[in-house]
Structures are given as structure tokens and as C-alpha cells.
Design an enzyme around this catalytic site. Structure first.
Site, PDB file in Angstrom:
ATOM      1  N   SER A   5       0.845  -1.196   0.000  1.00 40.68           N
ATOM      2  CA  SER A   5       0.000   0.000   0.000  1.00 40.68           C
ATOM      3  C   SER A   5       0.874   1.238   0.000  1.00 40.68           C
ATOM      4  CB  SER A   5      -0.896  -0.001   1.249  1.00 40.68           C
ATOM      5  OG  SER A   5      -1.506   1.251   1.450  1.00 40.68           O
ATOM      6  N   TYR A  46      -3.031  -0.648  10.052  1.00 44.03           N
ATOM      7  CA  TYR A  46      -2.993  -0.968   8.627  1.00 44.03           C
ATOM      8  C   TYR A  46      -1.614  -0.687   8.044  1.00 44.03           C
ATOM      9  CZ  TYR A  46      -4.223  -0.915   3.664  1.00 44.03           C
ATOM     10  OH  TYR A  46      -4.267  -1.156   2.312  1.00 44.03           O
TER      11      TYR A  46
END
Length: 256
Positions: A140, A153
Site C-alpha cells: 500500500s 494498517y
């Protein structure tokens, strides 16, 4: 170009979003796709779509919890040969370090980190036996830059990037390539659900606001992410390993 005829591919998180787009595209390009997800109904819909499209490849649904190593190993061994592994299964979490509970931290870790490890652990022996293999992990932009309120995350995606480099280094002499990609915001069902839950009545306004955080002015489509994954998992990318590819609408380099 990017022909996957004769390839056996495992795609996790294939019931929706990016994983679904990857499963559909891989089958279109001739692969035998083993689609994994917790949601059996969603998987059946994906497999049915592939069958109805009458493409060159095919898909087999496997309801599987990637956090359970024994379950993953048993399933991968039953498949027997794996040419391509796409680790797309993942969950998100909103919160800073001091507002992230231990329970939420563990939940994100179990899916996003241990789930990837479990699939790597199960697939690598099969790839070593074949003398070749391709792995694509889902990282990500959060493992490249600081994202507000995404502590757990970001932690998990940083781990994915590190695992990618480690696997690429350890197995390069055994014909195994390993890369990851780092998407920015992608318009998936998760985004719609997040907006409905947190901004009822203001979904369109917030969608527009989130879209404009990318310099390109919009979110990515799952199919656009799948296109990059297809290339990195194809023979045309045979000289690429140990790399992280941003696909972010200019977020990392242009968001000044």
C-alpha cells in the site's frame, strides 16, 4: 502479451474488489484460477461469471481462512502445483496508535501479515519443487508514506513489503520471483461500506473528497490494479523481482 495459458494461479481475497478483478482477468488470459475467500457466496458468483464469460481459463472456488495455517497448507497441497500466487486478501482499520485496541491490532495482523505468511509458507515448497514461481503481494502507499489514522494498517503493509524483499532474496536462485504493489485508494465495496457507515447521507460528498486526495483526481478502479498485477505475473516481467510498484495516481511523488 501477458498470456497465462497453462498457468495455475491462486488468488486470495477473490470474492470482491481487487482480488475479484484479478481472478476475472487471469481467467480471461487463460489461467486456471483457484479463487480463495471467506465469503463462499461471493466466490460462487465470481466463478459463475468466469464460466458464463466462456473465456480460455477457468476458476475453482475455495472457501478458506488465510489466517489458519493448517487449512491453507492442506488446500495448497490439494491444488498440487502453483505457478502464481497473488496475496490480495486484507482488511483495513482506522485509528491512531493510542486509539487502536489490542483486539483490533491483532485482527489486522492476523489477516494482513500472518495470512500472507501462511500463503507464502504453503506455496513456496510447491514452487521450489517446480523450479519456478511468481508471487505478487498487496502492499500500500501506507508503507511508503505516513497516512493519518491508519496505524495498524500501515504496520501490516510495511510487513508485507519487508516479506516481499526477503522472499525475493531467499528464492531468486530457485526461479521464484516476488514483487509487491502499493495502491492508493481504490473504489471497492469496502469504500462504499465505509462511507455508508461513517457518513450516512453524505456519501457522495465524502467520496468526492477522498477521490481528490489523489493528484490525478479520482480513485483507481480494481481493473486498473489488476492490469499491473497481470503484467508482473506474466512472462514479460521475468526480469523483475524484489520490487514495490506504486499505482497511486501520483500520491507518493506529487502530493506536496
Amino acid at each position: 502479451m501477458n498470456n497465462l495459458a497453462g498457468k495455475i494461479a491462486v488468488v486470495t481475497g477473490a470474492g470482491s474488489g481487487i482480488g475479484k478483478a484479478v481472478a476475472l482477468l487471469f481467467a480471461e488470459r487463460g489461467a486456471e484460477v483457484h479463487a480463495l475467500d471467506l465469503n463462499a457466496d461471493a466466490l460462487d458468483a465470481v466463478v459463475s461469471t468466469i464460466a458464463n464469460n466462456k473465456v480460455n481459463g477457468k476458476a475453482i472456488a475455495h472457501a478458506c481462512d488465510v489466517t489458519k495455517q493448517g487449512q491453507v497448507i492442506k488446500l495448497f497441497d490439494s491444488i498440487g502445483r502453483i505457478d502464481i500466487l497473488v496475496n490480495s486478501a486484507g482488511i483495513s482499520h482506522i485509528g491512531k496508535c493510542d486509539s487502536t485496541s489490542e483486539e483490533d491490532f491483532d485482527r489486522v495482523f492476523q489477516v494482513n501479515v500472518k495470512g500472507v505468511y501462511n500463503c507464502l509458507h504453503a506455496a513456496l515448497p510447491l514452487m521450489k519443487k517446480s523450479g519456478k514461481g511468481i508471487i505478487l503481494n498487496m502492499a500500500s502507499i501506507a508503507n511508503n508514506v505516513g497516512i493519518p489514522d491508519r496505524f495498524a494498517y500501515s504496520m501490516s503493509k510495511g510487513a508485507v513489503a519487508a516479506m516481499t524483499l526477503s522472499v525475493a532474496k531467499d528464492y531468486i536462485t530457485e526461479g521464484i520471483r516476488c514483487n509487491c504493489i502499493s495502491p492508493a485508494r481504490v473504489h471497492t465495496p469496502f469504500v462504499d461500506g465505509f462511507l455508508q457507515k461513517n457518513y450516512p447521507g453524505k456519501e457522495a460528498e465524502m467520496f468526492e473528497k477522498l477521490s481528490k486526495t489523489q493528484p490525478i483526481g479520482r480513485m483507481a478502479k480494481p481493473e486498473e490494479i489488476a492490469g499491473l498485477i497481470l503484467y508482473l505475473c506474466s512472462d514479460e516481467a521475468s526480469f523483475i523481482t524484489g520490487c514495490d510498484y506504486p499505482i497511486d495516481g501520483g500520491f507518493i511523488k506529487l502530493n506536496n
